[in-house]
Each structure stands twice: as C-alpha cells, then as structure tokens.
Scaffold this motif. Structure first.
Motif, PDB file in Angstrom:
ATOM      1  N   ASP A 169      31.707   8.645 -10.764  1.00 20.13           N
ATOM      2  CA  ASP A 169      31.956   7.975 -10.022  1.00 20.13           C
ATOM      3  C   ASP A 169      31.617   6.252  -9.834  1.00 20.13           C
ATOM      4  O   ASP A 169      32.582   6.061  -9.186  1.00 20.13           O
ATOM      5  CB  ASP A 169      30.405   8.268  -9.348  1.00 20.13           C
ATOM      6  N   GLY A 170      31.318   5.725 -10.799  1.00 14.41           N
ATOM      7  CA  GLY A 170      30.715   4.402 -10.850  1.00 14.41           C
ATOM      8  C   GLY A 170      32.362   4.172 -11.379  1.00 14.41           C
ATOM      9  O   GLY A 170      32.674   2.969 -10.538  1.00 14.41           O
ATOM     10  N   ALA A 171      32.762   4.674 -12.000  1.00 14.81           N
ATOM     11  CA  ALA A 171      34.707   4.494 -12.065  1.00 14.81           C
ATOM     12  C   ALA A 171      35.249   4.354 -10.752  1.00 14.81           C
ATOM     13  O   ALA A 171      36.228   3.138 -10.131  1.00 14.81           O
ATOM     14  CB  ALA A 171      35.644   5.231 -13.042  1.00 14.81           C
ATOM     15  N   ALA A 172      34.827   5.763  -9.249  1.00 12.22           N
ATOM     16  CA  ALA A 172      35.835   5.416  -8.722  1.00 12.22           C
ATOM     17  C   ALA A 172      35.553   4.715  -7.959  1.00 12.22           C
ATOM     18  O   ALA A 172      36.325   4.404  -6.583  1.00 12.22           O
ATOM     19  CB  ALA A 172      35.190   6.806  -8.306  1.00 12.22           C
ATOM     20  N   LEU A 173      33.732   4.380  -7.568  1.00  7.60           N
ATOM     21  CA  LEU A 173      33.501   3.175  -6.877  1.00  7.60           C
ATOM     22  C   LEU A 173      33.991   2.054  -6.916  1.00  7.60           C
ATOM     23  O   LEU A 173      34.375   1.230  -5.967  1.00  7.60           O
ATOM     24  CB  LEU A 173      31.886   3.363  -6.389  1.00  7.60           C
ATOM     25  N   TRP A 174      34.280   1.127  -8.289  1.00  6.94           N
ATOM     26  CA  TRP A 174      35.044   0.531  -9.007  1.00  6.94           C
ATOM     27  C   TRP A 174      36.380   0.154  -8.012  1.00  6.94           C
ATOM     28  O   TRP A 174      36.859  -0.984  -7.668  1.00  6.94           O
ATOM     29  CB  TRP A 174      34.820   0.087 -10.280  1.00  6.94           C
ATOM     30  N   SER A 175      37.101   1.344  -8.187  1.00  8.25           N
ATOM     31  CA  SER A 175      38.334   1.099  -8.092  1.00  8.25           C
ATOM     32  C   SER A 175      38.415   1.110  -6.744  1.00  8.25           C
ATOM     33  O   SER A 175      39.774   0.194  -6.086  1.00  8.25           O
ATOM     34  CB  SER A 175      39.243   2.418  -8.297  1.00  8.25           C
ATOM     35  N   PHE A 176      37.330   1.728  -5.800  1.00  2.00           N
ATOM     36  CA  PHE A 176      37.199   1.614  -4.864  1.00  2.00           C
ATOM     37  C   PHE A 176      37.348   0.020  -3.190  1.00  2.00           C
ATOM     38  O   PHE A 176      37.977   0.332  -2.449  1.00  2.00           O
ATOM     39  CB  PHE A 176      36.725   2.841  -3.863  1.00  2.00           C
ATOM     40  N   GLY A 177      36.136   0.059  -4.002  1.00  2.00           N
ATOM     41  CA  GLY A 177      35.363  -1.350  -3.989  1.00  2.00           C
ATOM     42  C   GLY A 177      35.534  -2.618  -4.059  1.00  2.00           C
ATOM     43  O   GLY A 177      35.416  -2.730  -5.333  1.00  2.00           O
ATOM     44  N   ASP A 178      36.444  -3.698  -3.308  1.00  2.00           N
ATOM     45  CA  ASP A 178      36.818  -4.958  -4.001  1.00  2.00           C
ATOM     46  C   ASP A 178      35.748  -5.739  -3.201  1.00  2.00           C
ATOM     47  O   ASP A 178      34.795  -5.632  -2.366  1.00  2.00           O
ATOM     48  CB  ASP A 178      37.724  -5.362  -3.606  1.00  2.00           C
ATOM     49  N   GLN A 179      35.585  -7.030  -4.243  1.00  2.00           N
ATOM     50  CA  GLN A 179      34.756  -8.437  -3.760  1.00  2.00           C
ATOM     51  C   GLN A 179      34.690  -8.175  -1.500  1.00  2.00           C
ATOM     52  O   GLN A 179      36.291  -8.068  -1.337  1.00  2.00           O
ATOM     53  CB  GLN A 179      34.234  -9.644  -3.797  1.00  2.00           C
ATOM     54  N   GLY A 180      33.979  -8.113  -0.674  1.00  2.00           N
ATOM     55  CA  GLY A 180      34.839  -8.073   0.908  1.00  2.00           C
ATOM     56  C   GLY A 180      34.289  -6.440   1.091  1.00  2.00           C
ATOM     57  O   GLY A 180      34.048  -6.767   2.327  1.00  2.00           O
ATOM     58  N   THR A 181      34.383  -5.342   0.936  1.00  2.00           N
ATOM     59  CA  THR A 181      34.346  -3.961   1.523  1.00  2.00           C
ATOM     60  C   THR A 181      33.588  -4.218   1.609  1.00  2.00           C
ATOM     61  O   THR A 181      32.357  -4.467   1.728  1.00  2.00           O
ATOM     62  CB  THR A 181      34.620  -3.151   0.055  1.00  2.00           C
ATOM     63  N   LYS A 182      33.118  -3.643   3.024  1.00  2.00           N
ATOM     64  CA  LYS A 182      32.074  -2.709   3.700  1.00  2.00           C
ATOM     65  C   LYS A 182      31.382  -1.887   2.690  1.00  2.00           C
ATOM     66  O   LYS A 182      31.548  -0.770   2.562  1.00  2.00           O
ATOM     67  CB  LYS A 182      32.935  -2.941   5.051  1.00  2.00           C
ATOM     68  N   VAL A 183      29.444  -1.934   3.266  1.00  2.00           N
ATOM     69  CA  VAL A 183      28.921  -1.234   2.971  1.00  2.00           C
ATOM     70  C   VAL A 183      27.780  -0.288   4.102  1.00  2.00           C
ATOM     71  O   VAL A 183      27.331  -1.950   5.273  1.00  2.00           O
ATOM     72  CB  VAL A 183      28.266  -1.973   2.099  1.00  2.00           C
ATOM     73  N   ALA A 184      27.686  -0.092   4.348  1.00  2.00           N
ATOM     74  CA  ALA A 184      26.882   0.948   5.758  1.00  2.00           C
ATOM     75  C   ALA A 184      25.874   1.542   4.624  1.00  2.00           C
ATOM     76  O   ALA A 184      25.588   2.581   4.351  1.00  2.00           O
ATOM     77  CB  ALA A 184      27.521   2.094   6.495  1.00  2.00           C
ATOM     78  N   VAL A 185      24.840   0.971   4.906  1.00  2.00           N
ATOM     79  CA  VAL A 185      23.415   1.757   4.231  1.00  2.00           C
ATOM     80  C   VAL A 185      22.867   2.413   5.801  1.00  2.00           C
ATOM     81  O   VAL A 185      22.474   1.891   6.599  1.00  2.00           O
ATOM     82  CB  VAL A 185      22.163   0.705   3.785  1.00  2.00           C
ATOM     83  N   VAL A 186      22.593   3.661   5.420  1.00  2.00           N
ATOM     84  CA  VAL A 186      21.902   4.162   7.102  1.00  2.00           C
ATOM     85  C   VAL A 186      20.225   4.885   6.468  1.00  2.00           C
ATOM     86  O   VAL A 186      20.419   5.175   5.240  1.00  2.00           O
ATOM     87  CB  VAL A 186      22.571   5.916   6.729  1.00  2.00           C
ATOM     88  N   ASP A 187      19.426   5.669   6.731  1.00  2.00           N
ATOM     89  CA  ASP A 187      18.165   6.625   6.532  1.00  2.00           C
ATOM     90  C   ASP A 187      19.108   7.420   5.462  1.00  2.00           C
ATOM     91  O   ASP A 187      19.797   8.286   5.285  1.00  2.00           O
ATOM     92  CB  ASP A 187      17.226   7.005   7.405  1.00  2.00           C
TER      93      ASP A 187
END
Length: 187
Positions: A169-187
């Motif tokens: 999952d870490g490898a998939a996230l690394w491939s998906f998100g570059d610097q500037g990629t939006k992150v939405a945090v929800v409850d």
C-alpha cells in the motif's frame, strides 16, 4: 549367457520408478489450478432447485466518505483508519487500512508538502515512501510504511505522527501522490 536379475531387483526398480512418477505428477499438480469447494446452504422454503449453490460475495470496499472533496486526491479517515486513492473522475481506485500514530490531523484539506524515499522514523523504525502533509503541535504527520512491512511498535507515550501502512500500500501511495497532491482528512 546373460545374467538374470533377481526378482527383488525388478520389484525395487519398478517401485522406485513408480515413486518418481508420482512425485513428478504431484509437483505438476501443485502448480496447476486448484479446485474450490462450492458453498451450499439449506433453504427454509421449498425451492425448484433443491441443490442450489450460493456463491459467497467478496466483501465490498468501504465507500468513499461523503464530503471528502473532489478531483484527484488522497482521502484519509481518522475514524476508519483507512485511506482511499481517488482518481480525477472522483472514483476510488484503491483503499486500504492504516495504523495511525498517536497524533492525528484535524479534518480538513491539505496537500503533500514533502516526499522522502526512506529514513529512520521518530520511533526508531526504518521507513520508506514518506509523504508529509501537515504538522500537529510540532509533530510532523506523514504517510509511510516500514521497510520490513511490519506494523508500528507501541508508542510508549511518544507523540508520533506517522500513518503507517502495509508495504504494498505504501508503494501504491508513493506512485499515486506527488508533492502537491491533495489530501482530504475526514473523521
């Protein structure tokens, strides 16, 4: 005149040959397709198909949380301890559970501010695919995975902002998100 082999030699040779053939067939069978058992459940009502087979459904991935934004983004649910990778059309392409640290970010909109391939985490564990997106009370909050794929050790009172995940999952996230990629945090 040719020497005759005793009968025990013939039996031993045939047994060894048969054993070798069985071993070869067993190895080949182990690499082939494996049958699966059908699940059948009795029905309380009469049915025209008394031996109907019920195929168990795959558990559905949890739905993408409402109010998590739009467009391409990473969604992190603090309460569900889960991340979704969302493509530009708003469809979740992957979701997985995580092990949050002891410090949680507030619900809101962030973006990846820094990516680091690997380092030693504040808990002393070698980590990789580190993606920072906010700071809480002086503690950096970032996604990462342990190099050995293990879950984090107990915090022992430390303030830790690492949101750890399985190695794949870490490898998939690394491939998906570059610097500037939006992150939405929800409850």
């Amino acid at each position: 005149m040719a020497a005759r082999l005793p009968s025990w030699a013939w039996v031993t040779g045939l047994t060894a040959g048969a054993t070798a053939a069985v071993v070869v067939l067993a190895v080949q069978a182990d690499h082939g397709p494996h049958p699966t058992a059908a699940v059948t459940r009795p029905s309380a009502s009469a049915s025209p198909h008394p031996h109907a087979t019920v195929t168990p459904k795959e558990p559905a991935d949890p739905a993408l949380p409402d109010q998590s934004g739009d467009g391409r983004r990473i969604v992190y649910s603090v309460g569900e301890k889960r991340v979704w990778l969302v493509d530009a059309t708003g469809r979740a392409t992957r979701t997985f559970t995580v092990w949050p640290g002891t410090v949680s970010p507030q619900p809101g909109r962030y973006s990846i501010t820094l990516r680091t391939q690997s380092l030693k985490g504040s808990d002393g564990v070698e980590i990789e695919h580190v993606m920072y997106f906010t700071k809480v009370s002086g503690v950096n909050v970032a996604f990462s995975n342990a190099l050995d794929g293990a879950s984090p050790p107990p915090a022992n009172g430390q303030k830790l902002g690492g949101i750890r995940m399985h190695k794949e999952d870490g490898a998939a996230l690394w491939s998906f998100g570059d610097q500037g990629t939006k992150v939405a945090v929800v409850d």
